[in-house]
Design a protein around this motif. Sequence first.
Motif, PDB file in Angstrom:
ATOM      1  N   VAL A   1      66.771  35.749 -21.719  1.00 16.45           N
ATOM      2  CA  VAL A   1      67.099  36.234 -20.377  1.00 16.45           C
ATOM      3  C   VAL A   1      66.259  35.511 -19.330  1.00 16.45           C
ATOM      4  CG1 VAL A   1      66.976  38.267 -18.879  1.00 16.45           C
ATOM      5  CG2 VAL A   1      67.960  38.470 -21.146  1.00 16.45           C
ATOM      6  N   SER A   2      64.982  35.301 -19.619  1.00 13.77           N
ATOM      7  CA  SER A   2      64.126  34.568 -18.680  1.00 13.77           C
ATOM      8  C   SER A   2      64.573  33.123 -18.525  1.00 13.77           C
ATOM      9  CB  SER A   2      62.664  34.610 -19.152  1.00 13.77           C
ATOM     10  OG  SER A   2      62.181  35.924 -19.110  1.00 13.77           O
ATOM     11  N   LEU A   3      65.002  32.508 -19.614  1.00 13.71           N
ATOM     12  CA  LEU A   3      65.530  31.142 -19.538  1.00 13.71           C
ATOM     13  C   LEU A   3      66.788  31.085 -18.680  1.00 13.71           C
ATOM     14  CD1 LEU A   3      65.464  28.171 -20.435  1.00 13.71           C
ATOM     15  CD2 LEU A   3      66.859  28.865 -22.400  1.00 13.71           C
ATOM     16  N   LEU A   4      67.674  32.065 -18.832  1.00 13.88           N
ATOM     17  CA  LEU A   4      68.879  32.102 -17.996  1.00 13.88           C
ATOM     18  C   LEU A   4      68.517  32.289 -16.523  1.00 13.88           C
ATOM     19  CD1 LEU A   4      71.311  34.218 -20.196  1.00 13.88           C
ATOM     20  CD2 LEU A   4      71.416  31.777 -19.693  1.00 13.88           C
ATOM     21  N   GLY A   5      67.500  33.098 -16.241  1.00 15.83           N
ATOM     22  CA  GLY A   5      67.049  33.254 -14.856  1.00 15.83           C
ATOM     23  C   GLY A   5      66.481  31.959 -14.300  1.00 15.83           C
ATOM     24  N   ALA A   6      65.732  31.221 -15.110  1.00 18.84           N
ATOM     25  CA  ALA A   6      65.178  29.940 -14.656  1.00 18.84           C
ATOM     26  C   ALA A   6      66.296  28.914 -14.427  1.00 18.84           C
ATOM     27  CB  ALA A   6      64.185  29.410 -15.682  1.00 18.84           C
TER      28      ALA A   6
ATOM     29  N   ARG B   1      70.225  26.100 -10.595  1.00 18.14           N
ATOM     30  CA  ARG B   1      71.630  25.772 -10.392  1.00 18.14           C
ATOM     31  C   ARG B   1      72.302  26.491  -9.224  1.00 18.14           C
ATOM     32  NH1 ARG B   1      74.400  22.534 -14.300  1.00 18.14           N
ATOM     33  NH2 ARG B   1      76.123  23.575 -13.306  1.00 18.14           N
ATOM     34  N   LEU B   2      71.761  27.608  -8.789  1.00 14.13           N
ATOM     35  CA  LEU B   2      72.423  28.374  -7.734  1.00 14.13           C
ATOM     36  C   LEU B   2      72.268  27.677  -6.384  1.00 14.13           C
ATOM     37  CD1 LEU B   2      71.585  31.964  -8.921  1.00 14.13           C
ATOM     38  CD2 LEU B   2      73.794  30.836  -8.949  1.00 14.13           C
ATOM     39  N   PRO B   3      73.232  27.865  -5.476  1.00 17.62           N
ATOM     40  CA  PRO B   3      73.298  27.028  -4.280  1.00 17.62           C
ATOM     41  C   PRO B   3      72.372  27.409  -3.128  1.00 17.62           C
ATOM     42  CG  PRO B   3      75.167  28.510  -4.335  1.00 17.62           C
ATOM     43  CD  PRO B   3      74.420  28.711  -5.614  1.00 17.62           C
ATOM     44  N   ASP B   4      72.058  28.693  -2.939  1.00 16.37           N
ATOM     45  CA  ASP B   4      71.320  29.053  -1.731  1.00 16.37           C
ATOM     46  C   ASP B   4      70.091  29.903  -2.058  1.00 16.37           C
ATOM     47  OD1 ASP B   4      72.733  31.247  -2.502  1.00 16.37           O
ATOM     48  OD2 ASP B   4      73.333  31.856  -0.497  1.00 16.37           O
ATOM     49  N   VAL B   5      69.313  30.165  -1.022  1.00 13.67           N
ATOM     50  CA  VAL B   5      68.030  30.854  -1.180  1.00 13.67           C
ATOM     51  C   VAL B   5      68.219  32.276  -1.689  1.00 13.67           C
ATOM     52  CG1 VAL B   5      66.001  31.688   0.059  1.00 13.67           C
ATOM     53  CG2 VAL B   5      66.947  29.465   0.601  1.00 13.67           C
ATOM     54  N   LEU B   6      69.191  32.992  -1.167  1.00 12.40           N
ATOM     55  CA  LEU B   6      69.378  34.381  -1.578  1.00 12.40           C
ATOM     56  C   LEU B   6      69.795  34.486  -3.032  1.00 12.40           C
ATOM     57  CD1 LEU B   6      71.113  35.849   1.582  1.00 12.40           C
ATOM     58  CD2 LEU B   6      68.708  35.889   0.955  1.00 12.40           C
ATOM     59  N   SER B   7      70.666  33.608  -3.477  1.00 12.42           N
ATOM     60  CA  SER B   7      71.065  33.611  -4.887  1.00 12.42           C
ATOM     61  C   SER B   7      69.897  33.234  -5.780  1.00 12.42           C
ATOM     62  CB  SER B   7      72.213  32.629  -5.113  1.00 12.42           C
ATOM     63  OG  SER B   7      73.319  32.985  -4.344  1.00 12.42           O
ATOM     64  N   ARG B   8      69.112  32.287  -5.347  1.00 19.21           N
ATOM     65  CA  ARG B   8      67.944  31.877  -6.136  1.00 19.21           C
ATOM     66  C   ARG B   8      66.898  32.974  -6.195  1.00 19.21           C
ATOM     67  NH1 ARG B   8      67.427  25.748  -3.840  1.00 19.21           N
ATOM     68  NH2 ARG B   8      69.231  24.954  -4.971  1.00 19.21           N
ATOM     69  N   SER B   9      66.702  33.694  -5.095  1.00 20.55           N
ATOM     70  CA  SER B   9      65.721  34.776  -5.144  1.00 20.55           C
ATOM     71  C   SER B   9      66.208  35.904  -6.048  1.00 20.55           C
ATOM     72  CB  SER B   9      65.417  35.295  -3.736  1.00 20.55           C
ATOM     73  OG  SER B   9      66.536  35.952  -3.192  1.00 20.55           O
ATOM     74  N   HIS B  10      67.516  36.116  -6.108  1.00 20.27           N
ATOM     75  CA  HIS B  10      68.072  37.082  -7.057  1.00 20.27           C
ATOM     76  C   HIS B  10      67.789  36.630  -8.491  1.00 20.27           C
ATOM     77  CE1 HIS B  10      70.885  39.953  -8.798  1.00 20.27           C
ATOM     78  NE2 HIS B  10      71.364  38.947  -9.506  1.00 20.27           N
ATOM     79  N   ALA B  11      68.018  35.359  -8.772  1.00 18.85           N
ATOM     80  CA  ALA B  11      67.769  34.829 -10.114  1.00 18.85           C
ATOM     81  C   ALA B  11      66.283  34.817 -10.446  1.00 18.85           C
ATOM     82  CB  ALA B  11      68.336  33.420 -10.230  1.00 18.85           C
ATOM     83  N   ALA B  12      65.444  34.748  -9.438  1.00 21.46           N
ATOM     84  CA  ALA B  12      64.005  34.729  -9.689  1.00 21.46           C
ATOM     85  C   ALA B  12      63.465  36.113 -10.012  1.00 21.46           C
ATOM     86  CB  ALA B  12      63.268  34.173  -8.474  1.00 21.46           C
ATOM     87  N   THR B  13      64.136  37.169  -9.567  1.00 23.14           N
ATOM     88  CA  THR B  13      63.570  38.503  -9.768  1.00 23.14           C
ATOM     89  C   THR B  13      64.286  39.307 -10.841  1.00 23.14           C
ATOM     90  OG1 THR B  13      64.903  39.320  -7.941  1.00 23.14           O
ATOM     91  CG2 THR B  13      62.651  38.712  -7.458  1.00 23.14           C
ATOM     92  N   ASN B  14      65.580  39.480 -10.747  1.00 25.61           N
ATOM     93  CA  ASN B  14      66.248  40.409 -11.659  1.00 25.61           C
ATOM     94  C   ASN B  14      66.202  39.965 -13.117  1.00 25.61           C
ATOM     95  OD1 ASN B  14      66.692  41.983  -9.479  1.00 25.61           O
ATOM     96  ND2 ASN B  14      68.850  41.497  -9.270  1.00 25.61           N
ATOM     97  N   PRO B  15      66.673  38.773 -13.481  1.00 25.25           N
ATOM     98  CA  PRO B  15      66.583  38.394 -14.894  1.00 25.25           C
ATOM     99  C   PRO B  15      65.138  38.203 -15.360  1.00 25.25           C
ATOM    100  CG  PRO B  15      68.129  36.968 -13.748  1.00 25.25           C
ATOM    101  CD  PRO B  15      67.435  37.787 -12.721  1.00 25.25           C
ATOM    102  N   GLN B  16      64.289  37.719 -14.479  1.00 26.79           N
ATOM    103  CA  GLN B  16      62.904  37.507 -14.883  1.00 26.79           C
ATOM    104  C   GLN B  16      62.211  38.838 -15.158  1.00 26.79           C
ATOM    105  OE1 GLN B  16      61.788  34.625 -15.636  1.00 26.79           O
ATOM    106  NE2 GLN B  16      63.469  33.468 -14.802  1.00 26.79           N
TER     107      GLN B  16
END
Length: 138
Positions: free
Chosen positions: A22-27, A32-47
């Motif tokens: 799950v952490s690897l998928l978040g990283a 791969r995600l296009p914008d800051v908000l999507s990246r911040s989501h990927a940085a917090t929820n899966p991590q």
Amino acid sequence: MSGWAQTADTAGAVLLFLGAAVSLLGAIGMLRLPDVLSRSHAATNPQSLGMLLVLAGVALRLRSGIDLGTLGLIGFFQLLTGPVAAHLVARVAYRTGYVGREGLLFDELDEQLSRRPDGGAPAAAAAEQSPPPPDGTA
């Protein structure tokens, strides 16, 4: 080794693997995600979920009171600080214009900022930053 310890070790290994995946998928999402908000989501929820799964796996393997308390504190502080940091990064990105506002469903922060006379700074800070009058009087 007893049957319970073998089961706990196996469950711990599965949780460690799932947490790492799950952490690897978040990283990967952060890359791969296009914008800051999507990246911040990927940085917090899966991590956060991945970290909790890893901590649960380690707890099943260690099984001592002091270790469980330490792992509990690690999980608590990680869950407390991770989302707050991502929120602050997203807010700074919004205020500096790195967030495309056309992609937002609701823009409540724009409504709050538009009500202030200076566009976002508190009234006292805006008064301190205003330039002196052109005629030289203060």
